[in-house]
Write a protein that holds these residues in place. Sequence first.
Motif, PDB file in Angstrom:
ATOM      1  N   GLU A  66       3.172  -7.694   5.672  1.00  0.00           N
ATOM      2  CA  GLU A  66       3.041  -8.122   4.148  1.00  0.00           C
ATOM      3  C   GLU A  66       1.739  -7.496   3.427  1.00  0.00           C
ATOM      4  O   GLU A  66       1.763  -7.080   2.331  1.00  0.00           O
ATOM      5  N   ARG A  67       0.563  -7.494   4.195  1.00  0.00           N
ATOM      6  CA  ARG A  67      -0.609  -6.746   3.774  1.00  0.00           C
ATOM      7  C   ARG A  67      -0.193  -5.388   3.440  1.00  0.00           C
ATOM      8  O   ARG A  67      -0.822  -4.712   2.745  1.00  0.00           O
ATOM      9  N   GLY A  68       0.399  -4.733   4.541  1.00  0.00           N
ATOM     10  CA  GLY A  68       0.832  -3.306   4.585  1.00  0.00           C
ATOM     11  C   GLY A  68       1.520  -2.734   3.036  1.00  0.00           C
ATOM     12  O   GLY A  68       1.328  -2.204   2.493  1.00  0.00           O
ATOM     13  N   ARG A  69       2.363  -3.794   2.963  1.00  0.00           N
ATOM     14  CA  ARG A  69       3.369  -3.690   1.831  1.00  0.00           C
ATOM     15  C   ARG A  69       2.573  -3.746   0.291  1.00  0.00           C
ATOM     16  O   ARG A  69       3.006  -2.980  -0.429  1.00  0.00           O
ATOM     17  N   ALA A  70       1.686  -4.618   0.424  1.00  0.00           N
ATOM     18  CA  ALA A  70       0.716  -4.711  -0.842  1.00  0.00           C
ATOM     19  C   ALA A  70      -0.398  -4.113  -0.924  1.00  0.00           C
ATOM     20  O   ALA A  70      -1.160  -4.086  -1.791  1.00  0.00           O
ATOM     21  N   ALA A  71      -1.059  -3.369   0.232  1.00  0.00           N
ATOM     22  CA  ALA A  71      -2.237  -2.714   0.267  1.00  0.00           C
ATOM     23  C   ALA A  71      -2.321  -1.532  -0.850  1.00  0.00           C
ATOM     24  O   ALA A  71      -1.231  -0.925  -1.316  1.00  0.00           O
ATOM     25  N   SER A  72      -3.577  -1.485  -1.331  1.00  0.00           N
ATOM     26  CA  SER A  72      -3.713  -0.390  -2.652  1.00  0.00           C
ATOM     27  C   SER A  72      -3.503   1.063  -1.552  1.00  0.00           C
ATOM     28  O   SER A  72      -4.291   0.975  -0.635  1.00  0.00           O
ATOM     29  N   ILE A  73      -2.922   1.946  -2.411  1.00  0.00           N
ATOM     30  CA  ILE A  73      -3.255   3.135  -1.645  1.00  0.00           C
ATOM     31  C   ILE A  73      -4.734   3.667  -1.729  1.00  0.00           C
ATOM     32  O   ILE A  73      -5.145   4.312  -0.700  1.00  0.00           O
ATOM     33  N   GLY A  74      -5.409   3.400  -2.853  1.00  0.00           N
ATOM     34  CA  GLY A  74      -6.871   3.706  -2.573  1.00  0.00           C
ATOM     35  C   GLY A  74      -7.560   3.204  -1.474  1.00  0.00           C
ATOM     36  O   GLY A  74      -8.356   3.788  -0.828  1.00  0.00           O
TER      37      GLY A  74
END
Length: 148
Positions: free
Chosen positions: A70-78
């Motif tokens: 879930e952290r990966g799914r919501a992680a900022s690309i920046g």
Amino acid sequence: MQLTRFTDLGLRILMRLAVPASDAQTLTTRAVADQVAVNYHHATKVVARLQELGVVETRRGRHGGLALTERGRAASIGWLARQLEGHDEVIECDGANPCPLRNACRLRAVLRDAQEAFFEVLDPFTVDDLTQAPTAGVLLTLSARPPD
């Protein structure tokens, strides 16, 4: 600014993991590497870093594979780009052949600010944002690349 191959690979792997196939088949590092057309050994290094960051979960064994957290799914690309790029300078001023301007040059600071501005443009976007239509459909049609 140009991202390193490592960062490019990390973002492509995350995008592929964000779009699970309808058959719910677990993706392995080898399968994802083949699908995004990268070297398996490079992919394993990237997957290890993504796991350290908590954005990918890996499982070994017969029912093992990769999964986006879930952290990966919501992680900022920046944020992801900053983490994958590391903290190296944009230009090398102090290496084996130091720049004679390094003690009075403003270029290093200007380039550092430009790099941060680049990342700030990426900050509002997440992995989920990158995998919306039409990208999701294309990701699902990826198959293993032909042998070299």
